[in-house]
Design an enzyme around this catalytic site. Structure first.
Site, PDB file in Angstrom:
ATOM      1  N   GLU A 159      35.757  43.195  42.443  1.00  0.00           N
ATOM      2  CA  GLU A 159      35.747  44.561  42.967  1.00  0.00           C
ATOM      3  C   GLU A 159      35.627  44.558  44.496  1.00  0.00           C
ATOM      4  O   GLU A 159      36.272  45.362  45.173  1.00  0.00           O
ATOM      5  CB  GLU A 159      34.602  45.355  42.346  1.00  0.00           C
TER       6      GLU A 159
ATOM      7  N   ALA B 178      27.679  40.683  39.557  1.00  0.00           N
ATOM      8  CA  ALA B 178      26.317  41.208  39.590  1.00  0.00           C
ATOM      9  C   ALA B 178      25.288  40.114  39.340  1.00  0.00           C
ATOM     10  O   ALA B 178      25.544  39.147  38.620  1.00  0.00           O
ATOM     11  CB  ALA B 178      26.162  42.309  38.550  1.00  0.00           C
TER      12      ALA B 178
END
Length: 305
Positions: free
Chosen positions: A155, A107
């Site tokens: 992910e 992120a």
């Protein structure tokens, strides 16, 4: 004409040639969208040629932020996946980084720190949807992990069908260090890849592991020694793509559908998904071409229908 309208017309058209016509229209419309963001683009889509014809490469390139998943990055990433999703001529998609030593650092914490609680939830939901789009692509997708793949970066890789890493790559779902949990599907996909107990250990401890360890645990399919160019995982992913290329494209998509859906249910239900996938290949010209090629002792030529 809006891409959404073209998509609807493509789905409603039952004739094979008609569907192919609109699929081409959709692709060109979406490619024109990609052209509008060429300046300072953070994700690139490339169609390979020659012996690699049928392979598309989505490349991440945001060096100043180590390919962090920010708003612009996710928009461009979605543009790329939306283009390949409708291309029936594609056999394989490879996801890689053009930033040496980095796959994706996760992120964008600088952006995230400025978000309110009300903004954070929808943003993470959008990130989760973008990652799921990778998992839902109809053709095989290979992740080439040449460097750090942390948090959301891992992910994204977990959403791919096959993962290849360099032996010096560093991976981990490290969100608990920030008092949060993986929000891009990591809690589910890692557990399905290596089992709940091992996934819990890695996530609870926010452990970072290298490519060799990832292969031993089953997080990646292959771990290869890094080369001087820093793209050993990509080169191995390309070889995997070349192994997949000669196979029947409809069969590849049907096999992926059966495996993905069947792995989440009991075996009886899974076998019904296999039956459904098999029924898709029976009426195809490719299947008849395979039989004829076998009789004539030659290589089949597949067209994807």
């Amino acid at each position: 004409m809006a891409t959404f309208t073209l998509n609807r017309m493509h789905l409603l058209c039952r004739n094979t040639h008609c569907r192919s016509f609109f699929a081409g229209f959709i692709q060109r419309a979406q490619l024109s969208t990609l052209e509008s963001v060429r300046k300072n683009e953070q994700c690139k889509l490339e169609y390979l040629g020659g012996e690699n014809n049928g392979i598309a490469v989505i490349s991440m390139e945001r060096p100043e932020a180590r390919n962090a998943l920010g708003k612009q990055f996710l928009r461009e990433f979605a543009d790329c996946t939306n283009v390949v999703k409708f291309d029936k001529n594609l056999r394989v998609v490879i996801l890689r980084s053009l930033v040496k030593g980095v796959f994706c650092a996760g992120a964008d914490l600088k952006e995230r720190a400025k978000m309110t609680n009300e903004e954070t939830g929808p943003f993470v939901a959008g990130l989760r949807a973008s990652v799921s789009e990778v998992a839902n692509l109809p053709m095989p997708v290979v992740a080439a992990i040449d460097g750090f793949a942390l948090g959301g970066g891992l992910e994204v890789a977990l959403a791919c069908d096959i993962r290849v890493s360099s032996d010096d790559a560093k991976m981990g779902l490290v969100e608990t260090r920030l008092a949060i949990i993986p929000g891009g599907g990591g809690t589910q996909r890692l557990a399905r890849a290596i089992g709940p107990a091992k996934a819990k250990e890695l996530i609870f401890a926010a452990r970072v592991f290298n490519g060799k360890e990832a292969a031993e645990m089953g997080v990646v399919n292959h771990s290869v020694e890094q080369n001087s160019d820093g793209d050993a995982a990509y080169q191995r992913a390309l070889k995997l793509g070349q192994e997949i290329l000669p196979q029947g494209p409809v069969a590849l998509r049907a096999a992926k559908f059966a495996i993905n859906r069947g792995s989440e249910v009991d075996i009886a239900s899974g076998l019904s998904f296999e039956e459904a996938g098999y029924s898709q290949v029976i009426p195809t010209k490719d299947r008849r071409e395979a039989m004829q090629a076998w009789l004539e002792k030659r290589k089949p030529v597949y067209h994807g229908y």
